[in-house]
Enzyme design. Structure first.
Site, PDB file in Angstrom:
ATOM      1  N   ARG A 243       1.124  -1.510  -0.168  1.00 17.10           N
ATOM      2  CA  ARG A 243      -0.010   0.028  -0.136  1.00 17.10           C
ATOM      3  C   ARG A 243       1.249   0.986  -0.205  1.00 17.10           C
ATOM      4  O   ARG A 243       1.681   1.493   0.751  1.00 17.10           O
ATOM      5  CB  ARG A 243      -0.823   0.012   1.441  1.00 17.10           C
ATOM      6  CG  ARG A 243      -1.908  -1.387   1.301  1.00 17.10           C
ATOM      7  CD  ARG A 243      -2.123  -1.187   2.349  1.00 17.10           C
ATOM      8  NE  ARG A 243      -3.754  -2.364   3.022  1.00 17.10           N
ATOM      9  CZ  ARG A 243      -3.653  -3.023   3.768  1.00 17.10           C
ATOM     10  NH1 ARG A 243      -1.552  -3.214   4.169  1.00 17.10           N
ATOM     11  NH2 ARG A 243      -4.337  -4.384   3.705  1.00 17.10           N
TER      12      ARG A 243
ATOM     13  N   LYS B 185      -1.523  -2.716   7.898  1.00 18.93           N
ATOM     14  CA  LYS B 185      -3.238  -2.623   8.916  1.00 18.93           C
ATOM     15  C   LYS B 185      -2.857  -2.959  10.076  1.00 18.93           C
ATOM     16  O   LYS B 185      -2.420  -4.500   9.982  1.00 18.93           O
ATOM     17  CB  LYS B 185      -4.048  -2.372   7.897  1.00 18.93           C
ATOM     18  CG  LYS B 185      -3.895  -1.628   7.005  1.00 18.93           C
ATOM     19  CD  LYS B 185      -5.892  -1.795   6.729  1.00 18.93           C
ATOM     20  CE  LYS B 185      -6.103  -0.782   5.268  1.00 18.93           C
ATOM     21  NZ  LYS B 185      -7.598  -1.616   4.692  1.00 18.93           N
TER      22      LYS B 185
ATOM     23  N   HIS C  39      -2.922   2.178  -5.957  1.00 20.07           N
ATOM     24  CA  HIS C  39      -3.269   1.553  -5.671  1.00 20.07           C
ATOM     25  C   HIS C  39      -3.953   0.646  -7.232  1.00 20.07           C
ATOM     26  O   HIS C  39      -4.025  -0.947  -6.516  1.00 20.07           O
ATOM     27  CB  HIS C  39      -4.841   1.947  -4.505  1.00 20.07           C
ATOM     28  CG  HIS C  39      -5.969   0.916  -4.276  1.00 20.07           C
ATOM     29  ND1 HIS C  39      -4.884   0.433  -3.221  1.00 20.07           N
ATOM     30  CD2 HIS C  39      -6.626  -0.170  -3.968  1.00 20.07           C
ATOM     31  CE1 HIS C  39      -5.224  -0.466  -1.997  1.00 20.07           C
ATOM     32  NE2 HIS C  39      -6.559  -0.571  -2.438  1.00 20.07           N
TER      33      HIS C  39
ATOM     34  N   ARG D  78      -0.808  -2.078  -6.573  1.00 22.30           N
ATOM     35  CA  ARG D  78      -1.026  -3.024  -6.093  1.00 22.30           C
ATOM     36  C   ARG D  78      -2.161  -4.297  -6.485  1.00 22.30           C
ATOM     37  O   ARG D  78      -1.903  -5.376  -6.309  1.00 22.30           O
ATOM     38  CB  ARG D  78      -1.415  -2.652  -4.943  1.00 22.30           C
ATOM     39  CG  ARG D  78      -2.367  -3.532  -3.989  1.00 22.30           C
ATOM     40  CD  ARG D  78      -2.729  -2.789  -2.338  1.00 22.30           C
ATOM     41  NE  ARG D  78      -3.115  -3.472  -1.443  1.00 22.30           N
ATOM     42  CZ  ARG D  78      -2.918  -4.079  -0.422  1.00 22.30           C
ATOM     43  NH1 ARG D  78      -1.477  -4.389  -0.345  1.00 22.30           N
ATOM     44  NH2 ARG D  78      -3.464  -4.938  -0.035  1.00 22.30           N
TER      45      ARG D  78
ATOM     46  N   HIS E 284      -3.886  -9.754   3.412  1.00 22.48           N
ATOM     47  CA  HIS E 284      -5.348  -9.504   3.418  1.00 22.48           C
ATOM     48  C   HIS E 284      -5.767  -9.950   4.440  1.00 22.48           C
ATOM     49  O   HIS E 284      -4.997 -10.978   4.887  1.00 22.48           O
ATOM     50  CB  HIS E 284      -6.332  -9.974   2.317  1.00 22.48           C
ATOM     51  CG  HIS E 284      -6.614  -8.856   1.347  1.00 22.48           C
ATOM     52  ND1 HIS E 284      -6.220  -9.519  -0.079  1.00 22.48           N
ATOM     53  CD2 HIS E 284      -5.928  -7.694   1.144  1.00 22.48           C
ATOM     54  CE1 HIS E 284      -6.181  -8.346  -0.815  1.00 22.48           C
ATOM     55  NE2 HIS E 284      -6.262  -7.046  -0.299  1.00 22.48           N
TER      56      HIS E 284
ATOM     57  N   TYR F   5      -9.678 -11.304  -6.831  1.00 23.47           N
ATOM     58  CA  TYR F   5      -8.788 -11.129  -7.949  1.00 23.47           C
ATOM     59  C   TYR F   5      -9.158 -12.858  -8.965  1.00 23.47           C
ATOM     60  O   TYR F   5      -8.655 -12.528 -10.062  1.00 23.47           O
ATOM     61  CB  TYR F   5      -7.409 -11.518  -7.484  1.00 23.47           C
ATOM     62  CG  TYR F   5      -6.829 -10.098  -6.427  1.00 23.47           C
ATOM     63  CD1 TYR F   5      -6.442  -8.969  -7.674  1.00 23.47           C
ATOM     64  CD2 TYR F   5      -7.131 -10.041  -5.502  1.00 23.47           C
ATOM     65  CE1 TYR F   5      -6.685  -7.316  -6.877  1.00 23.47           C
ATOM     66  CE2 TYR F   5      -6.899  -8.719  -4.993  1.00 23.47           C
ATOM     67  CZ  TYR F   5      -6.192  -7.402  -5.553  1.00 23.47           C
ATOM     68  OH  TYR F   5      -6.423  -6.148  -4.933  1.00 23.47           O
TER      69      TYR F   5
END
Length: 316
Positions: free
Chosen positions: A156, A180, A249, A252, A275, A284
Site C-alpha cells: 500500500r 494495517k 492502488h 497493488r 489481507h 482477484y
C-alpha cells in the site's frame, strides 16, 4: 443515436409505460435516460437490447461502478433494465430474461482496476531523469525503486512511505512490511525490484539525504518524509506514458491480478497483500477469469461462432 432496432424496442416500452401503466412524466424521463445509456453500452459491443445476455448486464453494472457511480444510482438503472426485460418477456419479444440472478448493488463486488503487463512495463520505464544533475538522477532512481516495489510486492502507499531502511533485507530478497493494525509481514521481492532498490541505495539515497540522517527507506530532498500525496503524484505521472493514468492502488491490484493469472494460489496472494480475510482476496479470481474470457473470445476461432447444427452460440 440509438440503432433502429433499439429505438423501436425503447419506443414500444416507453409507450407501454405511458399508456398501459400511466407512469409519471419524470419516471418515463428517468427510464429513457437509463435505458438509453444501456443501449449505447450494448451498441459499443455490436449488440442490441432484444439479444442482450446476462454477461452484458453484469458488465454494464461493472462499468458503472468503475466510473465511481454510487450504489443507489446503479440500483435505479438496474431496476429500469429489469422492467424492460419483464415487458419484453411478457410481450413475447424474448424467451429469456438476462437480468435473472443479477445481484443487487449492495451485494455487488466492485472489481479492482489493474494495468495490463505492457502498461506496467511502460510505467516502470517512465522514470528517466529530468536533467543531468545529481539530484535529478537520484530522484529517478528513487521513483523507479518505488514503482518496482509497488508492483513486485503489492504494498500500500502508506507502507511504502513508512518503510524503514532496516526493513529492507536485500540479501534475503525480502522486505518487512508494517500493514494495517501494525501487523507485520515479510514480502518477497523479484530480481528487478531488488536491483532497482540496490541502485537507489548505492547512488540515490545519500544524494537526497544531503548528509542528514533518517530511518526511512524512501526520502524527499533533505531527508524529509515523502507524503502519500507526493507518491500518488509520482505514480500518476509515470503511468501517463502508458496512456492510462494509474494510482499506487492500481499497481497493488496489478501485482495480485498478474499473480493469480500466472497460477498463484489465493492463500499466497492473501499473505503478500496482507489481507485479514481470504474473501477479500477472492475478488482477484473474478478479475483473472474475466481477462481469460476476454482473451479466449478474441483469439479462439470458434469463440463467437454459432453452431450450424443447433443455431445456438458456442457458449454453454
Amino acid at each position: 443515436m440509438a440503432s433502429p432496432a433499439n429505438s423501436r424496442t425503447l419506443a414500444a416500452f416507453l409507450d407501454y409505460l405511458r399508456v398501459e401503466r400511466g407512469s409519471a412524466r419524470l419516471t418515463i424521463a428517468a427510464y429513457t435516460s437509463d435505458l438509453g445509456q444501456f443501449a449505447e453500452f450494448l451498441e459499443r459491443r455490436n449488440q442490441i437490447l432484444s439479444r442482450a445476455r446476462r454477461e452484458d448486464v453484469r458488465d454494464f453494472i461493472q462499468e458503472l461502478f468503475s466510473n465511481q457511480l454510487d450504489g443507489r444510482s446503479v440500483g435505479r438503472k438496474l431496476s429500469a433494465i429489469r422492467h424492460l426485460y419483464r415487458y419484453l418477456l411478457l410481450d413475447g419479444k424474448i424467451d429469456k430474461d438476462p437480468t435473472l440472478n443479477i445481484d443487487s448493488p449492495k451485494q455487488w463486488k466492485v472489481l479492482p482496476k489493474s494495468l495490463s503487463r505492457d502498461e506496467v512495463e511502460t510505467t516502470l520505464a517512465a522514470t528517466k531523469p529530468r536533467a543531468e544533475t545529481a539530484r535529478a538522477q537520484a530522484l529517478a532512481l528513487r521513483d523507479r525503486a518505488m514503482l518496482e516495489l509497488f508492483y513486485a510486492s503489492g504494498v500500500r502507499v502508506s507502507e511504502v512511505s513508512d518503510a524503514r531502511l532496516e526493513d529492507l533485507k536485500l540479501d534475503m530478497g525480502y522486505i518487512l512490511v508494517r500493514g494495517k493494525g501494525d501487523k507485520e509481514r515479510m514480502v518477497p521481492l523479484g530480481v528487478p525490484a531488488q536491483e532497482s532498490l540496490q541502485q537507489y541505495l548505492k547512488s540515490g539515497r545519500e544524494v537526497l539525504a544531503r548528509k542528514k540522517s533518517s530511518p526511512l527507506l524512501f526520502l524527499a530532498t533533505g531527508a524529509h518524509r515523502l507524503t502519500r500525496q507526493r507518491v500518488w503524484q509520482m505514480v500518476r505521472k509515470a503511468s501517463m506514458a502508458s496512456g492510462r493514468p494509474a494510482s499506487p492502488h492500481m499497481l497493488r491490484h496489478s501485482c495480485a491480478t498478474h499473480m493469480v493469472e500466472n497460477g498463484a494460489d489465493l492463500r499466497t496472494v492473501q499473505t503478500i497483500l496482507g489481507h485479514a480475510d481470504i474473501s477479500t482476496t477472492q475478488v482477484y479470481t473474478h478479475v483473472a477469469l474475466d481477462r481469460l474470457k476476454s482473451v479466449y473470445t478474441k483469439h479462439h476461432p470458434r469463440a463467437g461462432q454459432r453452431s450450424r447444427v443447433t443455431g445456438q452460440g458456442s457458449e454453454s
